[in-house]
Enzyme design. Sequence first.
Site, PDB file in Angstrom:
ATOM      1  N   GLU A 127      26.967  29.699  37.978  1.00  0.00           N
ATOM      2  CA  GLU A 127      28.194  29.427  37.243  1.00  0.00           C
ATOM      3  C   GLU A 127      28.522  27.938  37.393  1.00  0.00           C
ATOM      4  OE1 GLU A 127      31.693  31.650  38.348  1.00  0.00           O
ATOM      5  OE2 GLU A 127      32.768  31.010  36.572  1.00  0.00           O
ATOM      6  N   GLU A 271      30.542  35.469  42.507  1.00  0.00           N
ATOM      7  CA  GLU A 271      30.515  36.915  42.274  1.00  0.00           C
ATOM      8  C   GLU A 271      29.236  37.430  41.619  1.00  0.00           C
ATOM      9  OE1 GLU A 271      32.574  34.703  40.590  1.00  0.00           O
ATOM     10  OE2 GLU A 271      32.742  35.243  38.476  1.00  0.00           O
ATOM     11  N   GLU A 305      35.871  38.239  45.170  1.00  0.00           N
ATOM     12  CA  GLU A 305      34.516  38.323  44.604  1.00  0.00           C
ATOM     13  C   GLU A 305      34.154  39.770  44.290  1.00  0.00           C
ATOM     14  OE1 GLU A 305      33.562  35.511  43.729  1.00  0.00           O
ATOM     15  OE2 GLU A 305      34.837  34.337  45.064  1.00  0.00           O
ATOM     16  N   GLU A 327      39.277  34.835  35.875  1.00  0.00           N
ATOM     17  CA  GLU A 327      39.803  34.231  37.105  1.00  0.00           C
ATOM     18  C   GLU A 327      41.279  34.539  37.337  1.00  0.00           C
ATOM     19  OE1 GLU A 327      37.892  33.527  39.243  1.00  0.00           O
ATOM     20  OE2 GLU A 327      36.015  32.986  38.266  1.00  0.00           O
TER      21      GLU A 327
END
Length: 882
Positions: A127, A271, A305, A327
Amino acid sequence: MMRTEQARPIRLEDYRPPDWRVETVELDVSLHPTATKVRATLKMSPNGETVPAPIVLEGDGLTLTSLKLDGSELHPDAYVATPDSLTIAQPPAGTCYLQIDTLLDPSANTQLMGLYRSSGTYCTQCEAEGFRRITYFPDRPDVMAVYTTRIEAEKSEAPILLANGNPVRAGDIPGTTRHFAEWHDPFPKPSYLFALVGGNLACVEDNFVTMSGRDIVLRIYVEPGKEDRCAWAMDSLKRCMRWDEEAFGREYDLDIFMIVAVNDFNMGAMENKGLNIFNDKYVLASPETATDTDFASIEAIIAHEYFHNWTGDRITCRDWFQLCLKEGLTVFRDQEFTSDQRSRPVKRISDVRLLRAHQFVEDAGPLAHPVRPREYREINNFYTATVYEKGAEVVRMLKTLLGPSGFRKGMDLYFERHDGEAATVDQFIQCFADASGIDLTQFMLWYSQAGTPEVVVTGSYDPAAQTYRLDVAQAVPPTPGQPVKEAMVIPLAVGLIGPDGRDMSLAFNDGRPVVRGVLTLNQPAQSFTFVGVPHRPVLSLNRGFSAPIKVTANLSADDLKFIAAHDSDPFNRWQAVQSLANTLLTDNVAAIRGGGTPHDDEELIAALAALLNDPALEPAFVALMLTMPSEADIARDIGRDVDPDAILAARTRLRTTIGARLGPALRETYRRLQEDGPYSPDAASAGRRALKNACLDLLAAAGVSAIALAARQYHQATNMTDRIAALTTLSHYGVPERQAAIDDFYRRYAADPLIIDKWLSLQAAIPEPATLERVRALTAHPAFSLANPNRVRALIGAFAQSNQTQFNRADGAGYAFLAETVLALDPKNPQVASRLSTAFRSWRALEPVRRAQAETALRHIAAEPKLSRDVNDIVSRSLDGG
Ligand code: 0A1
Ligand code: ZN
């Protein structure tokens, strides 16, 4: 290859669905320290068009070694490969298989994006755009594929081989010293959730039986020798798995859930589906090595997570503009988990303090952006307090507006409707509108308008009519690119407190009840009248911080003192004390700057005394009450022409007064809260330690005898919380005990970098002129390394973010030092360099001398011709915006 060009902005309005889908990805990774071979086989299908569009895949610094289409080597004329892209202009009309070989050097990867090595362990971070550093790919979150990963490595170097999903097979490679493992993840996912790990790791194992009776293997992998520091992380994991079942009906889906702790990590944790990779700081804990705050952060981040498995992984984001979809929602979920596990009011106050310290500041400066930005140059710069924390506040407001059951219905519909998809914020909000029948069109402004709304409230009591009227006005200040704003939907929780300290019942004059005590603001100016109010009440506003706004109201110091003592809403009891302190501090800063005499506030001292002596209050709450607004809080409140030296002087004076005036009570509380039993990280025990250490710190502010107390606590402490608290208190005074304790701490913990980070931070935070030289000297200390993000944050980050007076030295030396560090770090790790450079974000609010010095430092960074896109973006927005 650095991405040094000033990139064109990416715009939300330009979003188009991908031309090609990827159905499956087969990755074959042969690990080698400097020459790792990656073979990616992509099953690709055109997305709708009859004449297929070119295949355009992203790369970042890649070396292509072979390319096959449907089994045959592609002729060099049939494609164009650069380090940053791979284009096949005329692909076949239907489904095809692309086999891409790339060659990587994980040891040379200092950016810590893509495949890199952390103390010898191979790991990945994809990410937001790291997968393109592993292979060419449509590296965007709306391309979701099923991954099968085969990893191969030297058995001696990497006995453990992990990837997303469930294990399929593993074994030796005959005739070699190598072995392999194969993993399959049946859940389609975007490339940013891909992960693999290879290394010599120890494992702690447990299990979890889900609500439907499935038995899940839980594993935490750490550096050998650290197994005894995993118990808290494992315990937190099991608790949050159960909580997600109970609170949201969400069950874990794979057969195994793994966490790997690594030393070198740009952020907190990641995650990746079934294989979360963590900064070791947020996994490892024991009473001797970790503080109560560390234990609480570990619990929260493990949960965060894990919760992403549903909000992020099963339902992901269509594009990076929707980042808050995963988020903000997941932060909301982890906040709720913590509130249920610990104390809800204490959690709320702590979260609001953080929100104001980071998000309000961001929203008031040149880096302000909406929760859903409309454009970006570098997506890594949008993992911000606004997207995360304000994003969570927006979800919280939704819950406040719809009520708990309406909110749950909306969430259930979201999971049902969008499971397996890459969704948008609009689709998320539509689920709540559909589930509740409420029109949320205006509410969407929370996602598009930046800036913190300012609400002014005037309350007036009419004794003859026995009514109480509220006149409310709202406005959102201009922010970069958004000069004019519309009125927002603001859920404002209110209460009227009677003279007996109890809440009066609330009814509008048209007979409607005030549902859950919440007024809904939706116009620039509105009035509300409550009937049947027998006495003049005290107004309690924005209870529980029901909306992320700034509220001003016509409340007197007496009203605030009354609220501090009686409000049924604990958040507002805390807020009332903060408001009293803010007024005093702001006045005194002005007095100090103008050569006047600062004064005391008897109301405030009396309010604090009453709270300290109230046995009904939980200690963690009292500790927060005794914590005066930070220097940064005061600076934010003042807002312009900020002089950090005057702020420190005013704050120190207040703390000295509190320490002196409440001395006996503080000393008694300190004595009463001594504990000699075994350490427990639970919230109640942590709260008692927090209050005890808050008392110690205030006592030290008032005089020397507490220095001996602090020194004794330092040396006799049996846990890290008490030891570091005593050392922090000592560190603020130039007494001989200070250096002795600092040296002792290093000797005790030299072998443990995570503990030495605390040592670096506390020295960087000392508010005295010698600190800059101390910090400079520490950059040459063997314990420090520019290559490790935790070390950089512990020393340089703490200096720039928690040391207001020394970072903002009037001679500009603090700024120059930060600029120098940013420039030195940028070629190695642009993400961390970029984050450091955000320390300049409030430069325009400084008094003129410091403002000029900060601008010089920013321009010095901007003048570097090879600046990364990351730092370039932050520095140029800092100079332009606002
Ligand atoms: N999604 C993670 C945050 C994260 C973002 C970028 C990273 O790249 C270095 C790493 C982690 C979270 O919200 O926890
Ligand atoms: Zn997250």
